[in-house]
Design a protein around this motif. Structure first.
Motif, PDB file in Angstrom:
ATOM      1  N   LYS A 139       0.867  -1.170   0.000  1.00 10.18           N
ATOM      2  CA  LYS A 139       0.000   0.000   0.000  1.00 10.18           C
ATOM      3  C   LYS A 139       0.915   1.234   0.000  1.00 10.18           C
ATOM      4  O   LYS A 139       1.844   1.333   0.801  1.00 10.18           O
ATOM      5  CB  LYS A 139      -0.887  -0.004   1.243  1.00 10.18           C
ATOM      6  CG  LYS A 139      -1.771   1.219   1.364  1.00 10.18           C
ATOM      7  CD  LYS A 139      -2.542   1.183   2.682  1.00 10.18           C
ATOM      8  CE  LYS A 139      -3.335   2.474   2.874  1.00 10.18           C
ATOM      9  NZ  LYS A 139      -4.005   2.496   4.205  1.00 10.18           N
ATOM     10  N   THR A 140       0.650   2.162  -0.919  1.00  9.31           N
ATOM     11  CA  THR A 140       1.532   3.318  -1.054  1.00  9.31           C
ATOM     12  C   THR A 140       0.743   4.621  -1.031  1.00  9.31           C
ATOM     13  O   THR A 140      -0.254   4.777  -1.753  1.00  9.31           O
ATOM     14  CB  THR A 140       2.332   3.256  -2.371  1.00  9.31           C
ATOM     15  OG1 THR A 140       3.016   2.011  -2.454  1.00  9.31           O
ATOM     16  CG2 THR A 140       3.335   4.402  -2.459  1.00  9.31           C
ATOM     17  N   GLU A 141       1.187   5.546  -0.189  1.00 11.47           N
ATOM     18  CA  GLU A 141       0.649   6.907  -0.197  1.00 11.47           C
ATOM     19  C   GLU A 141       1.763   7.840  -0.655  1.00 11.47           C
ATOM     20  O   GLU A 141       2.906   7.740  -0.199  1.00 11.47           O
ATOM     21  CB  GLU A 141       0.179   7.316   1.202  1.00 11.47           C
ATOM     22  CG  GLU A 141      -0.977   6.474   1.713  1.00 11.47           C
ATOM     23  CD  GLU A 141      -1.366   6.848   3.144  1.00 11.47           C
ATOM     24  OE1 GLU A 141      -0.834   7.852   3.660  1.00 11.47           O
ATOM     25  OE2 GLU A 141      -2.172   6.119   3.739  1.00 11.47           O
ATOM     26  N   THR A 201       3.426   0.561   3.017  1.00  6.89           N
ATOM     27  CA  THR A 201       3.085  -0.443   4.035  1.00  6.89           C
ATOM     28  C   THR A 201       3.228  -1.833   3.427  1.00  6.89           C
ATOM     29  O   THR A 201       2.572  -2.160   2.426  1.00  6.89           O
ATOM     30  CB  THR A 201       1.651  -0.248   4.548  1.00  6.89           C
ATOM     31  OG1 THR A 201       1.516   1.076   5.087  1.00  6.89           O
ATOM     32  CG2 THR A 201       1.333  -1.273   5.638  1.00  6.89           C
ATOM     33  N   GLN A 258       4.117  -0.278  -9.065  1.00  5.70           N
ATOM     34  CA  GLN A 258       2.659  -0.091  -8.971  1.00  5.70           C
ATOM     35  C   GLN A 258       2.237   1.336  -9.312  1.00  5.70           C
ATOM     36  O   GLN A 258       1.237   1.557  -9.995  1.00  5.70           O
ATOM     37  CB  GLN A 258       2.189  -0.429  -7.546  1.00  5.70           C
ATOM     38  CG  GLN A 258       2.209  -1.910  -7.235  1.00  5.70           C
ATOM     39  CD  GLN A 258       1.866  -2.175  -5.774  1.00  5.70           C
ATOM     40  OE1 GLN A 258       2.154  -3.235  -5.238  1.00  5.70           O
ATOM     41  NE2 GLN A 258       1.259  -1.217  -5.110  1.00  5.70           N
TER      42      GLN A 258
END
Length: 421
Positions: free
Chosen positions: A3-5, A19, A82
């Motif tokens: 998970k990427t912000e 994450t 991604q």
């Protein structure tokens, strides 16, 4: 999967909060434990045959360090793929921790290709210097040419106006005591010409070779440089050599002796010197115009560029400069070229962005046409066109030239006439 912000810090910097799920972290721990098991020798067991549980207990901290390093590397790679992010330079891990559920959470700052928001690039105001080469400037250049070919011979008698002299100079304080570090040897000048200091030069008239004369230089109270205004300087000057200078006459014969078969008369020489001066000042004008174009457009379209790219370009500038200035230190050269490197990298990306916005493209035919204008040999042109890397490089050169020309054609350029006396 991770998970990427993504947080935008600047046009070329991003902060990624990534994450990595606990199960993936556990998988990486197991992989590192197995790798370590193969590499170590545990007493009582053959290499690579120690029980895995024992290896994990004994080398827990080492396995954790390897796993953490590997997890960060894998997570960054997955996040970049991604999110379709190109990572430049070396990423900087700001924070790496496990959350309450055992997931690995990391904050990593990266550099990527700059994101440029074009603002103003058409209709910018520029000034083009238009130099006017006068007869006087041509004459001055011819006189300099005559002086360079003057015959110099030892003079008889004392110094006279017009003589070339070689002197030693010692500056004195107000009481006549020599000033330490202010002795100058083998200073050469023409007496009365004023290229050194006319006041001092003329005070040497009448001095014989080998003699020393004390001369005085007094600056007026209204002298432009305030630190010298009203100041008096004293020097002891020893005349070491006195020469007569015989300047040749400007004749057709003199021109023919220059060794240029295309020149046979004085008029030919004057024409050539004028043409060379006009070309020289035209190039200077174009260089100034381009500098103004670059600075103006970068000011109108601000963005930053990755330090890694600037450093790569700076490395190439320093390598070239080192050939010219081998004695200069690495630090001095990098400091001298740092600003230029950053400017040119920014200019490169800005031209690319403008070219894309204006749908400017270069075809193979454009490359061939350019080659035909420069090379009068079809076989040589064919060889170049068969080399993809050569064609790609020439396309890039033509692209940037075309974008630059587009910008100048769409600029508001004011002519500034400069008469060169």
């Amino acid at each position: 999967m991770v998970k990427t912000e993504i947080k935008k810090i600047s046009s070329s910097k991003r902060e990624l909060t990534i994450t990595l799920p606990k199960e993936k972290v556990d998988e990486i721990r197991d992989e590192q434990a197995l790798r370590l098991r193969k590499e170590i020798q545990v007493p009582g067991f053959r290499k690579g045959k120690a029980p895995l549980g024992m290896v994990k207990r004994r080398y827990q901290s080492l396995i954790e360090a390897y796993a953490l390093e590997n997890a960060v590397e894998q997570s960054l790679g997955m996040a970049a793929e991604q999110e379709n992010i190109d990572i430049l330079g070396t990423p900087e891990a700001k924070e790496v921790n496990f959350d309450d559920e055992g997931n690995l959470v990391m904050q990593i700052e990266i550099e990527t290709f700059p994101e440029i928001e074009l603002k103003k690039y058409k209709g910018i105001e520029l000034t083009r210097d238009k130099y006017v080469v006068t007869d006087k400037l041509v004459e001055d250049n011819i006189n300099q040419l005559l002086k360079e070919r003057a015959e110099v011979s030892p003079a008889e008698g004392p110094v006279a106006e017009g003589n070339l002299v070689k002197v030693d100079m010692q500056e004195l304080d107000e009481s006549g005591v020599p000033v330490v570090g202010r002795k100058y040897s083998d200073v050469e000048f023409k007496v009365g010409e004023g290229r050194f200091d006319k006041d001092i030069e003329l005070q040497l008239v009448g001095v014989n070779k080998g003699e020393t004369k004390r001369v005085e230089k007094v600056y007026p109270e209204d002298f432009p440089q305030k630190e010298f205004a009203g100041k008096k300087e004293l020097y002891d000057i020893t005349v070491k050599e006195i020469f007569d200078e015989k300047i040749p006459e400007l004749t057709d014969e003199f021109v023919q002796e220059l060794g240029d078969e295309t020149l046979s008369t004085v008029e030919d020489l004057k024409k050539r010197i004028r043409e060379n001066l006009e070309l020289q000042y035209k190039k200077e004008s174009e260089n100034r115009l381009e500098d103004e174009l670059i600075q103006t457009l970068l000011a109108e379209n601000e963005f930053d560029v990755p330090a890694a790219m600037v450093n790569n370009y700076l490395d190439s500038l320093v390598r070239s400069a080192r050939q010219q200035y081998p004695q200069a230190s690495e630090e001095d050269l990098r400091n001298a070229y740092q600003a230029n490197a950053e400017t040119m990298v920014k200019w490169y990306y800005l031209l690319q962005k403008i070219g894309e916005a204006e749908n400017i493209e270069i075809t193979d035919e454009d490359v061939r046409k350019m080659l035909e204008e420069k090379i009068d040999n079809e076989e040589e042109i064919k060889k170049i066109m068969e080399l993809p890397h050569q064609v790609a490089r020439l396309k890039e050169d033509l692209f940037f030239e075309k974008v630059r020309n587009f910008l100048l054609e769409n600029a508001k350029i004011t002519e500034n006439e400069i008469v060169l006396d």
